[in-house]
Scaffold this active site. Structure first.
Site, mmCIF file in Angstrom:
data_model
loop_
_atom_site.group_PDB
_atom_site.id
_atom_site.type_symbol
_atom_site.label_atom_id
_atom_site.label_comp_id
_atom_site.label_asym_id
_atom_site.label_seq_id
_atom_site.Cartn_x
_atom_site.Cartn_y
_atom_site.Cartn_z
ATOM 1 N N THR A 93 -21.565 -50.334 -28.028
ATOM 2 C CA THR A 93 -21.038 -50.408 -29.396
ATOM 3 C C THR A 93 -22.165 -49.979 -30.324
ATOM 4 O O THR A 93 -23.184 -50.679 -30.411
ATOM 5 C CB THR A 93 -20.618 -51.852 -29.737
ATOM 6 O OG1 THR A 93 -19.646 -52.280 -28.791
ATOM 7 C CG2 THR A 93 -20.042 -51.916 -31.138
ATOM 8 N N LYS A 168 -13.463 -49.367 -32.916
ATOM 9 C CA LYS A 168 -14.141 -50.613 -32.520
ATOM 10 C C LYS A 168 -14.636 -51.389 -33.750
ATOM 11 O O LYS A 168 -14.424 -52.595 -33.865
ATOM 12 C CB LYS A 168 -15.310 -50.268 -31.591
ATOM 13 C CG LYS A 168 -16.232 -51.406 -31.230
ATOM 14 C CD LYS A 168 -15.647 -52.344 -30.207
ATOM 15 C CE LYS A 168 -16.592 -53.517 -29.934
ATOM 16 N NZ LYS A 168 -16.014 -54.531 -29.080
ATOM 17 N N LYS A 243 -23.793 -58.250 -35.293
ATOM 18 C CA LYS A 243 -24.152 -56.840 -35.062
ATOM 19 C C LYS A 243 -22.978 -55.927 -35.444
ATOM 20 O O LYS A 243 -23.139 -54.944 -36.164
ATOM 21 C CB LYS A 243 -24.521 -56.649 -33.589
ATOM 22 C CG LYS A 243 -24.709 -55.189 -33.201
ATOM 23 C CD LYS A 243 -24.729 -54.960 -31.693
ATOM 24 C CE LYS A 243 -24.499 -53.488 -31.399
ATOM 25 N NZ LYS A 243 -24.361 -53.184 -29.981
HETATM 26 P P1 NAD Z 1 -27.252 -56.576 -22.423
HETATM 27 O O1 NAD Z 1 -28.397 -56.804 -23.319
HETATM 28 O O2 NAD Z 1 -26.855 -57.617 -21.434
HETATM 29 O O3 NAD Z 1 -27.453 -55.198 -21.597
HETATM 30 C C1 NAD Z 1 -28.104 -54.063 -22.110
HETATM 31 C C2 NAD Z 1 -29.000 -53.539 -21.005
HETATM 32 O O4 NAD Z 1 -29.586 -52.318 -21.421
HETATM 33 C C3 NAD Z 1 -30.151 -54.491 -20.669
HETATM 34 O O5 NAD Z 1 -30.098 -54.831 -19.283
HETATM 35 C C4 NAD Z 1 -31.411 -53.684 -20.998
HETATM 36 O O6 NAD Z 1 -32.489 -53.939 -20.124
HETATM 37 C C5 NAD Z 1 -30.884 -52.262 -20.847
HETATM 38 N N1 NAD Z 1 -31.656 -51.255 -21.544
HETATM 39 C C6 NAD Z 1 -32.119 -51.250 -22.819
HETATM 40 N N2 NAD Z 1 -32.755 -50.090 -23.071
HETATM 41 C C7 NAD Z 1 -32.698 -49.350 -21.928
HETATM 42 C C8 NAD Z 1 -33.180 -48.067 -21.562
HETATM 43 N N3 NAD Z 1 -33.860 -47.294 -22.413
HETATM 44 N N4 NAD Z 1 -32.936 -47.632 -20.310
HETATM 45 C C9 NAD Z 1 -32.256 -48.405 -19.428
HETATM 46 N N5 NAD Z 1 -31.788 -49.630 -19.716
HETATM 47 C C10 NAD Z 1 -32.000 -50.092 -20.954
HETATM 48 O O7 NAD Z 1 -26.022 -56.220 -23.392
HETATM 49 P P2 NAD Z 1 -24.461 -56.220 -23.007
HETATM 50 O O8 NAD Z 1 -23.855 -57.529 -23.375
HETATM 51 O O9 NAD Z 1 -24.290 -55.667 -21.649
HETATM 52 O O10 NAD Z 1 -23.919 -55.184 -24.102
HETATM 53 C C11 NAD Z 1 -24.054 -53.773 -23.938
HETATM 54 C C12 NAD Z 1 -23.279 -53.097 -25.058
HETATM 55 O O11 NAD Z 1 -21.902 -53.491 -24.989
HETATM 56 C C13 NAD Z 1 -23.761 -53.454 -26.464
HETATM 57 O O12 NAD Z 1 -23.701 -52.299 -27.265
HETATM 58 C C14 NAD Z 1 -22.761 -54.514 -26.919
HETATM 59 O O13 NAD Z 1 -22.616 -54.558 -28.331
HETATM 60 C C15 NAD Z 1 -21.487 -54.025 -26.249
HETATM 61 N N6 NAD Z 1 -20.475 -55.064 -26.004
HETATM 62 C C16 NAD Z 1 -20.836 -56.272 -25.481
HETATM 63 C C17 NAD Z 1 -19.855 -57.233 -25.261
HETATM 64 C C18 NAD Z 1 -20.210 -58.592 -24.685
HETATM 65 O O14 NAD Z 1 -19.348 -59.496 -24.707
HETATM 66 N N7 NAD Z 1 -21.415 -58.781 -24.143
HETATM 67 C C19 NAD Z 1 -18.510 -56.955 -25.557
HETATM 68 C C20 NAD Z 1 -18.170 -55.692 -26.041
HETATM 69 C C21 NAD Z 1 -19.169 -54.751 -26.268
#
Ligand code: NAD
Length: 295
Positions: A93, A168, A243
């Site tokens: 997102t 979204k 966010k």
């Molecule tokens: P998270 O923090 O658990 O996962 C993100 C991952 O990205 C982490 O493991 C981090 O180490 C990795 N990362 C960061 N920079 C990196 C790079 N340069 N190379 C490789 N890996 C890298 O977050 P999440 O909950 O999995 O969310 C991911 C996305 O999905 C976000 O944009 C969030 O807004 C969106 N989202 C989350 C949810 C939810 O309920 N968690 C729901 C809908 C959307």
């Protein structure tokens, strides 16, 4: 079967990659976090030493990263190794400007590109029932459909590049506003002597009805699966809602859209998170109504 590079194996990306493996795809993953890598290895992903290695010569590259700056940095980093004609899907997102930049990078190397953020949370990622909101050219959307399928309950093609991110931020702005309104109404109802159940029975079938009442009711009782029954454990944490409200206000600023309730929702969630509730489910905002007095 496709060869897929999956970059960002966190709470969402990890189980999404696992579902692609289960569907028979060859997934090569990369993350900066060791625990995320270990879990992905257990789930059957091949592990790459860098984002570039994960993306090199793959049919499809999927990113699931925290924010726009991470997505554009990764797209920029891998652009020299992505093969022309490959499909790049960003499911993070992110802000509209970064989403546009990601599409432009993909276009500059002759890759197809889809912005495909999701709703449905961690359980949706685990169960393969996410709703994807997809934006891109017709050819990109068509190529993305079979790849998204094992991770999706539903894929909505929203339009051209960045339309998925637009949908979204609009959806989550509505969600924040309705959750605040629902919290206000349930607290006002209590103060007027209504039981939560009586108000739920009316609102859930009347014109005040929304997902915030019927699926995610912010008081314990009427909807047993809502986080209110589990001490407001997320679910969808308030800091993630904050966010998304920031992204919708960025988008409103970019387009001169008048979104006073979206702006006020951002202020209320900002205060809620500043008070130490960032890790609380976003429906916990009702606590503000329960404790604050009208000024
Ligand atoms: P998270 O923090 O658990 O996962 C993100 C991952 O990205 C982490 O493991 C981090 O180490 C990795 N990362 C960061 N920079 C990196 C790079 N340069 N190379 C490789 N890996 C890298 O977050 P999440 O909950 O999995 O969310 C991911 C996305 O999905 C976000 O944009 C969030 O807004 C969106 N989202 C989350 C949810 C939810 O309920 N968690 C729901 C809908 C959307």
């Amino acid at each position: 079967m496709a060869t897929i590079g999956f970059i960002g194996l966190g709470n969402m990306g990890g189980p999404m990659a696992a579902n692609l493996v289960k569907a028979g795809h060859a997934v090569r993953g990369f993350d900066l976090s060791e625990p995320a890598i270990e879990q992905a290895r257990k789930d059957g992903c091949e592990i790459a030493a860098s984002a570039k290695e994960a993306a090199a010569d793959r049919d499809v590259i999927i990113t699931m990263l925290p924010a726009g700056k991470h997505v554009t940095a990764v797209f920029d980093d891998i652009k020299d190794v992505v093969r022309a004609g490959a499909l790049m899907i960003d499911s993070s997102t992110i802000d509209i400007a970064s989403a546009r930049e990601a599409h432009e990078i993909a276009q500059s190397i002759g890759a197809l590109c889809v912005d495909a953020p999701v709703s449905g949370g961690i359980m949706g990622a685990i169960n393969g029932t996410l709703t994807f909101m997809a934006g891109g050219s017709d050819a990109s959307l068509e190529a993305a459909a079979p790849i998204l399928e094992p991770m999706a309950g539903r894929v909505v093609n929203c339009g051209a590049a960045t339309a998925g991110q637009a949908a979204k931020v609009c959806n989550n702005m509505i969600l924040a506003i309705t959750m605040i309104g629902t919290g206000e109404a349930f607290e006002l109802g209590r103060r007027l002597g209504l039981t939560d159940q009586a108000l739920f029975d009316v609102v859930s079938t009347a014109s005040g009805q929304s997902w915030s009442t019927t699926t995610y009711c912010p008081v314990p009782g009427p909807v047993p699966t809502s986080p209110a029954n589990n001490d407001y454990k997320p679910g969808f944490a308030a800091d993630l809602m904050l966010k998304d409200l920031g992204l919708s206000q960025d988008a409103a600023g970019m387009t001169d859209a008048f979104t006073p309730l979206g702006a006020h929702a951002l202020e209320l969630y900002q205060q809620f998170c500043d008070d130490g509730n960032g890790g609380v489910d976003f429906s916990g905002i009702i606590k503000v109504m329960q404790t604050a007095k009208k000024v």
